[in-house]
Design a protein around this motif. Structure first.
Motif, PDB file in Angstrom:
ATOM      1  N   LYS A  79       0.854  -1.182   0.000  1.00 20.06           N
ATOM      2  CA  LYS A  79       0.000   0.000   0.000  1.00 20.06           C
ATOM      3  C   LYS A  79       0.895   1.238   0.000  1.00 20.06           C
ATOM      4  CE  LYS A  79      -3.249   2.428   2.921  1.00 20.06           C
ATOM      5  NZ  LYS A  79      -3.556   2.661   4.311  1.00 20.06           N
ATOM      6  N   ILE A  80       0.546   2.223  -0.804  1.00 18.83           N
ATOM      7  CA  ILE A  80       1.296   3.482  -0.833  1.00 18.83           C
ATOM      8  C   ILE A  80       0.967   4.248   0.446  1.00 18.83           C
ATOM      9  CG2 ILE A  80       1.672   5.646  -2.068  1.00 18.83           C
ATOM     10  CD1 ILE A  80       2.474   3.465  -3.894  1.00 18.83           C
ATOM     11  N   ALA A  81       1.984   4.480   1.267  1.00 18.30           N
ATOM     12  CA  ALA A  81       1.769   5.134   2.562  1.00 18.30           C
ATOM     13  C   ALA A  81       2.209   6.597   2.556  1.00 18.30           C
ATOM     14  CB  ALA A  81       2.524   4.376   3.649  1.00 18.30           C
ATOM     15  N   HIS A  82       2.693   7.086   1.426  1.00 11.48           N
ATOM     16  CA  HIS A  82       3.203   8.452   1.358  1.00 11.48           C
ATOM     17  C   HIS A  82       2.382   9.261   0.369  1.00 11.48           C
ATOM     18  CE1 HIS A  82       6.478   5.910   2.792  1.00 11.48           C
ATOM     19  NE2 HIS A  82       6.739   6.932   3.574  1.00 11.48           N
ATOM     20  N   ASP A  83       2.052  10.474   0.782  1.00  8.09           N
ATOM     21  CA  ASP A  83       1.227  11.370  -0.029  1.00  8.09           C
ATOM     22  C   ASP A  83       1.877  12.743   0.008  1.00  8.09           C
ATOM     23  OD1 ASP A  83      -0.657  13.149  -1.036  1.00  8.09           O
ATOM     24  OD2 ASP A  83      -2.312  12.327   0.123  1.00  8.09           O
ATOM     25  N   VAL A  84       2.184  13.297  -1.159  1.00 11.86           N
ATOM     26  CA  VAL A  84       2.874  14.589  -1.208  1.00 11.86           C
ATOM     27  C   VAL A  84       2.081  15.701  -0.537  1.00 11.86           C
ATOM     28  CG1 VAL A  84       4.239  14.042  -3.241  1.00 11.86           C
ATOM     29  CG2 VAL A  84       1.982  15.113  -3.523  1.00 11.86           C
ATOM     30  N   ASN A  85       0.774  15.527  -0.386  1.00 14.31           N
ATOM     31  CA  ASN A  85      -0.054  16.545   0.264  1.00 14.31           C
ATOM     32  C   ASN A  85      -0.172  16.342   1.772  1.00 14.31           C
ATOM     33  OD1 ASN A  85      -0.730  18.020  -2.123  1.00 14.31           O
ATOM     34  ND2 ASN A  85      -1.967  16.260  -2.709  1.00 14.31           N
ATOM     35  N   ASP A  86       0.456  15.291   2.291  1.00 11.85           N
ATOM     36  CA  ASP A  86       0.472  15.011   3.726  1.00 11.85           C
ATOM     37  C   ASP A  86       1.927  15.076   4.194  1.00 11.85           C
ATOM     38  OD1 ASP A  86       0.342  14.042   6.310  1.00 11.85           O
ATOM     39  OD2 ASP A  86      -0.442  12.072   5.754  1.00 11.85           O
ATOM     40  N   LYS A  87       2.318  16.223   4.723  1.00 13.90           N
ATOM     41  CA  LYS A  87       3.720  16.420   5.095  1.00 13.90           C
ATOM     42  C   LYS A  87       4.202  15.432   6.144  1.00 13.90           C
ATOM     43  CE  LYS A  87       3.918  21.284   3.908  1.00 13.90           C
ATOM     44  NZ  LYS A  87       3.945  22.650   4.409  1.00 13.90           N
ATOM     45  N   ASP A  88       3.307  15.011   7.044  1.00  7.71           N
ATOM     46  CA  ASP A  88       3.710  14.027   8.045  1.00  7.71           C
ATOM     47  C   ASP A  88       4.120  12.709   7.399  1.00  7.71           C
ATOM     48  OD1 ASP A  88       3.431  15.614  10.343  1.00  7.71           O
ATOM     49  OD2 ASP A  88       1.295  15.159  10.498  1.00  7.71           O
ATOM     50  N   SER A  89       3.437  12.318   6.327  1.00 10.55           N
ATOM     51  CA  SER A  89       3.776  11.056   5.663  1.00 10.55           C
ATOM     52  C   SER A  89       5.099  11.157   4.904  1.00 10.55           C
ATOM     53  CB  SER A  89       2.652  10.623   4.710  1.00 10.55           C
ATOM     54  OG  SER A  89       2.664  11.362   3.510  1.00 10.55           O
ATOM     55  N   GLU A 145      10.409  22.712   1.030  1.00  8.99           N
ATOM     56  CA  GLU A 145       9.153  22.826   1.773  1.00  8.99           C
ATOM     57  C   GLU A 145       9.068  21.735   2.847  1.00  8.99           C
ATOM     58  OE1 GLU A 145       4.466  22.022   0.721  1.00  8.99           O
ATOM     59  OE2 GLU A 145       5.795  22.715  -0.875  1.00  8.99           O
ATOM     60  N   TYR A 146       9.437  20.510   2.487  1.00 10.18           N
ATOM     61  CA  TYR A 146       9.404  19.405   3.452  1.00 10.18           C
ATOM     62  C   TYR A 146      10.514  19.554   4.499  1.00 10.18           C
ATOM     63  CZ  TYR A 146       6.261  17.236   0.088  1.00 10.18           C
ATOM     64  OH  TYR A 146       5.208  16.972  -0.755  1.00 10.18           O
ATOM     65  N   LEU A 147      11.675  20.061   4.086  1.00  7.38           N
ATOM     66  CA  LEU A 147      12.756  20.304   5.052  1.00  7.38           C
ATOM     67  C   LEU A 147      12.359  21.380   6.050  1.00  7.38           C
ATOM     68  CD1 LEU A 147      15.814  20.107   2.643  1.00  7.38           C
ATOM     69  CD2 LEU A 147      15.288  18.513   4.502  1.00  7.38           C
ATOM     70  N   ASP A 148      11.673  22.417   5.591  1.00  7.99           N
ATOM     71  CA  ASP A 148      11.186  23.466   6.498  1.00  7.99           C
ATOM     72  C   ASP A 148      10.179  22.894   7.493  1.00  7.99           C
ATOM     73  OD1 ASP A 148      12.789  25.303   5.164  1.00  7.99           O
ATOM     74  OD2 ASP A 148      11.133  26.147   3.982  1.00  7.99           O
ATOM     75  N   TYR A 149       9.309  22.020   7.012  1.00  6.61           N
ATOM     76  CA  TYR A 149       8.333  21.380   7.902  1.00  6.61           C
ATOM     77  C   TYR A 149       9.046  20.501   8.927  1.00  6.61           C
ATOM     78  CZ  TYR A 149       4.431  18.636   9.611  1.00  6.61           C
ATOM     79  OH  TYR A 149       3.515  18.025  10.436  1.00  6.61           O
ATOM     80  N   LEU A 150      10.038  19.735   8.485  1.00  7.80           N
ATOM     81  CA  LEU A 150      10.822  18.915   9.409  1.00  7.80           C
ATOM     82  C   LEU A 150      11.434  19.785  10.502  1.00  7.80           C
ATOM     83  CD1 LEU A 150      12.306  16.274  10.282  1.00  7.80           C
ATOM     84  CD2 LEU A 150      14.117  16.940   8.687  1.00  7.80           C
ATOM     85  N   ASP A 151      11.972  20.922  10.121  1.00  4.38           N
ATOM     86  CA  ASP A 151      12.564  21.852  11.081  1.00  4.38           C
ATOM     87  C   ASP A 151      11.538  22.276  12.136  1.00  4.38           C
ATOM     88  OD1 ASP A 151      15.015  23.312  11.728  1.00  4.38           O
ATOM     89  OD2 ASP A 151      13.826  25.105  11.286  1.00  4.38           O
TER      90      ASP A 151
END
Length: 136
Positions: A33-43, A96-102
Motif C-alpha cells: 500500500k502506498i503510505a506516502h502522499d505529497v499533500n500530507d507532510k507528516d507522511s 518545503e518538506y525540510l522546512d516542515y521537518l525543522d
C-alpha cells in the motif's frame, strides 16, 4: 539538529547523484500500500529526515561535514507497485518538506524541555509512549 540540539540518526537505502552535483535520497518500500502522499507532510517526514541527515550529518558525501552538499529530491520507491512518490512535483519542493521537518523538530525539542507532549491518535502504536505518558 543544529537549532535544537537533538541527535538524529537514520540511514537511507540509497543516495544517487545528479549530473549537476545535487543528490537524491531513496527509501525503498516493500509494502503493498502506498503510505506516502505529497499533500500530507507528516507522511513525507522520513524522506525529509534522511535528506537532512545526508546534508548535515558527517558522512563521506559531505567529506564528514566539511563540504556543503544539496539534496534536491527524496523519493519513496515502491518496487512491487512500480510507483515512486517524490518530494518534487508540480506543487511541492524538497525545501518545503525540510522546512516542515525543522518545525517538527523544534516542537519535539520544546516538548522534551517542558515535558508537555501533544497526544494524537498514533500514540497507541508509538514506541516512545513511555516517555510522554502514552495515550490520547
Amino acid at each position: 539538529h543544529i537549532l535544537t540540539g537533538l541527535r538524529i540518526h537514520g540511514l537511507p537505502d540509497k543516495v544517487e547523484q545528479f549530473s549537476n552535483g545535487d543528490f537524491r535520497v531513496v527509501d525503498f518500500k516493500t509494502g503493498k500500500k502506498i503510505a506516502h502522499d505529497v499533500n500530507d507532510k507528516d507522511s513525507m517526514i522520513q524522506g525529509a529526515l534522511y535528506a537532512y541527515i545526508v546534508m548535515n550529518g558527517k558522512n563521506k558525501l559531505n567529506n564528514y561535514g566539511k563540504k556543503k552538499i544539496n539534496v534536491s529530491e527524496f523519493v519513496f520507491r515502491y518496487p512491487r507497485m512500480e510507483r515512486t512518490v517524490s518530494s518534487l512535483d508540480d506543487n511541492h519542493t524538497t525545501q518545503e518538506y525540510l522546512d516542515y521537518l525543522d518545525e517538527v523538530l523544534k516542537r519535539i525539542a520544546e516538548s522534551f524541555k517542558t515535558g508537555n507532549f501533544a497526544k494524537s491518535d498514533k500514540c497507541d502504536s508509538c514506541y516512545f509512549k513511555s516517555v510522554c505518558g502514552g495515550k490520547k
